[in-house]
Design an enzyme around this catalytic site. Structure first.
Site, short mmCIF file in Angstrom:
data_model
loop_
_atom_site.label_atom_id
_atom_site.label_comp_id
_atom_site.label_asym_id
_atom_site.label_seq_id
_atom_site.Cartn_x
_atom_site.Cartn_y
_atom_site.Cartn_z
N ASP A 273 -2.16 -61.10 -25.90
CA ASP A 273 -3.25 -60.03 -25.35
C ASP A 273 -4.33 -59.50 -26.41
OD1 ASP A 273 -2.16 -60.63 -22.98
OD2 ASP A 273 -0.67 -58.82 -23.24
N GLU B 104 -8.06 -63.25 -11.94
CA GLU B 104 -6.57 -63.00 -11.88
C GLU B 104 -6.26 -61.61 -12.70
OE1 GLU B 104 -4.16 -64.59 -10.39
OE2 GLU B 104 -2.56 -63.59 -11.03
O1 FUB Z 1 1.26 -59.54 -21.72
C1 FUB Z 1 1.76 -58.75 -20.69
C2 FUB Z 1 0.55 -59.29 -19.39
O2 FUB Z 1 0.26 -60.72 -19.45
C3 FUB Z 1 -0.93 -58.90 -19.57
O3 FUB Z 1 -1.03 -57.67 -19.23
C4 FUB Z 1 -1.75 -59.80 -18.94
O4 FUB Z 1 -3.00 -59.98 -19.16
C5 FUB Z 1 -0.87 -61.25 -19.36
O5 FUB Z 1 -1.29 -61.65 -20.46
#
Ligand code: FUB
Length: 459
Positions: A44, A218
């Site tokens: 992220d 998404e």
């Molecule tokens: O890293 C945890 C979750 O997975 C994030 O909040 C989403 O965007 C996905 O990458």
């Protein structure tokens, strides 16, 4: 024995480094700079340009995770897009006394000399996802909870923050919806209630399998403005995700879906965009599962350089193991943190008693690559700050590969503790011009020593 936190990742990386060298002939490791961090799993990415550096805010996937098991956020920075300094973890779940789990995808921004980091996490009291905001006087923290309670809570995740030219700040977040609020100038409050951005197929594309999510949106929105056009780049479809984007004439729409930025690739069923301009180039950060043992819950952040098309649309960007080109050579005659690394094989990092981080858990054969080091007319000496609770070992200085030309060798003795620091120096010959520098560590069994910083002396 000193416990290693990442033994399996370390072994895998040593194997990967060997394979890279074998596959492309020395100085082969020079070709691979993605993913940009190798000693832990990162996810992220949220880049921020400040005072000539790119600061990169990430999550941290725990080793061997079988879920998004994330307890802390991490900060990295670079002046050249290839050598990244590890600033450790200036914010974790304990920063937010009300948070119980899930240190997930956030973004930091600077305003009036303060840095605001917006993150999703789970509110212990309600069990729902909520958005927290932490503040710091420095891009590397430490960050403190600005409020002592969530900034917003509606069970959705992944905040992105943007300040428009007129000073109005916006916070967007969401999965499955897409929400926004206009932040007040203090950046830690807003008036009114969160509003939904309509997820129309014209605005966010048509999901092939439809269902209760008709559009491609998404999660993981990344909103910014360029040449008067507003961009919303986001993780699309599930699962696996790809990165799509929409544009709009204003910060809240109306949005028009523009297509794919990065197709589904890279051994992770999620992806997450982060885009900045730096030193005249544009950079796309994302994550994949490219490290040994990597996958959907053990991800790694990578970066590609790209150019906008003349009409402002984004090109399709492909994941690479090469990464972005180096923006500027590294100066070996100023003090460099040992944890400034283009590629590390076998090493770890930890908090240093002298401030910042140090390289740790060094064993025989481990190495660090520092890319594009400008020795100029030539170096005559090497000085480094070391600590060892055992008998030490040697720091070999090699050019263009872990077994490349040896230009110096510094002996390290025991200092009586892993944080008992001493400075050692040694002569250097044959290091001139610009090369990738490899600090290769040799010695007996077990952990040898820690490294805090290094500096060459010029001819
Ligand atoms: O890293 C945890 C979750 O997975 C994030 O909040 C989403 O965007 C996905 O990458």
């Amino acid at each position: 024995m000193r416990p290693s936190r990442h033994a399996r990742l370390r072994r895998g990386l040593a194997w990967l480094a060997t394979m890279i060298c074998a596959a492309t002939l020395l100085p082969a490791a020079a070709a691979a700079d993605n993913p940009i961090i190798q000693h832990i799993h990162t996810a992220d990415p949220a880049p921020l340009v400040h005072n000539g550096r790119v600061y990169l805010y990430t999550g941290h996937d725990e080793d061997n995770s079988t879920w998004f098991t994330m307890k802390e956020w991490r900060v990295w920075s670079s002046a050249d897009m290839v050598n990244w300094t590890d600033h450790g973890s200036p914010m974790n779940l304990a920063t937010f006394t009300w948070a119980s789990a899930n240190a997930w995808a956030g973004q930091a921004i600077e305003r009036n000399g303060k840095f605001y980091w917006y993150v999703p996490t789970t509110n212990r009291a309600t069990g729902r996802y909520a958005i927290g905001v932490a503040v710091s006087d420095s891009p590397t923290g430490p960050f403190k909870d600005a409020l002592g309670h969530p900034l917003a809570e509606n069970g959705e995740i992944d905040p992105t923050v943007f300040i428009d030219d007129n000073g109005q700040a916006y916070l967007y977040w969401g999965n499955p919806n897409l929400w926004y609020v206009k932040l007040n100038p203090d950046m830690i409050s807003f008036t009114g209630s969160p509003a939904k951005i309509p997820l129309t197929t014209a605005g966010f594309g048509t999901r092939p399998d439809g269902g209760n999510r008709p559009t491609l949106f998404e999660e993981g929105p990344w909103v910014y403005k360029r040449n008067g056009l507003y961009y919303n780049v986001f993780a699309a479809k599930c699962c696996s995700e790809f990165i799509g984007y929409s544009t709009a004439p204003g910060p809240t729409g109306p949005w028009t879906y523009r297509g794919t930025v990065m197709p589904t690739q890279g051994s992770s069923f999620t992806n997450h965009p982060g885009i900045v301009d730096f030193q005249g180039g544009s950079y796309f950060f994302y994550h994949n599962g490219a490290l040994p043992g990597g996958g959907g819950f053990t991800r790694s952040v990578a970066v590609e350089k790209f150019g906008y098309r003349a009409d402002g649309t984004l090109p399709t960007i492909t994941m690479s193991s090469t990464g972005a080109p180096q923006v500027a050579a590294l100066d070996p005659y100023t003090r460099q943190e040992a944890e400034t690394i283009a590629w590390g094989s076998g090493i770890e990092t930890e908090v240093s008693s002298e401030g910042g981080m140090n390289v740790s858990h060094i064993e025989n054969g481990d190495w660090i690559k520092v890319k594009g080091v400008a020795f100029g007319a030539g170096a005559v000496s090497f000085t480094t700050r070391v600590a060892s609770a055992t008998g030490g070992g040697d720091v070999e200085l090699r050019l263009d590969g872990p077994t490349g030309t040896l230009v110096g060798k510094c002996g390290v003795r025991g200092t009586g503790g892993w944080q008992n620091w001493a400075t050692v120096s040694c002569p250097v010959t044959g290091a001139s011009g610009t090369h990738d520098l490899y600090l290769r560590f040799t010695g007996g069994g077990g952990f040898l020593f820690n490294l805090n910083w290094w500096q060459f002396g010029a001819r």
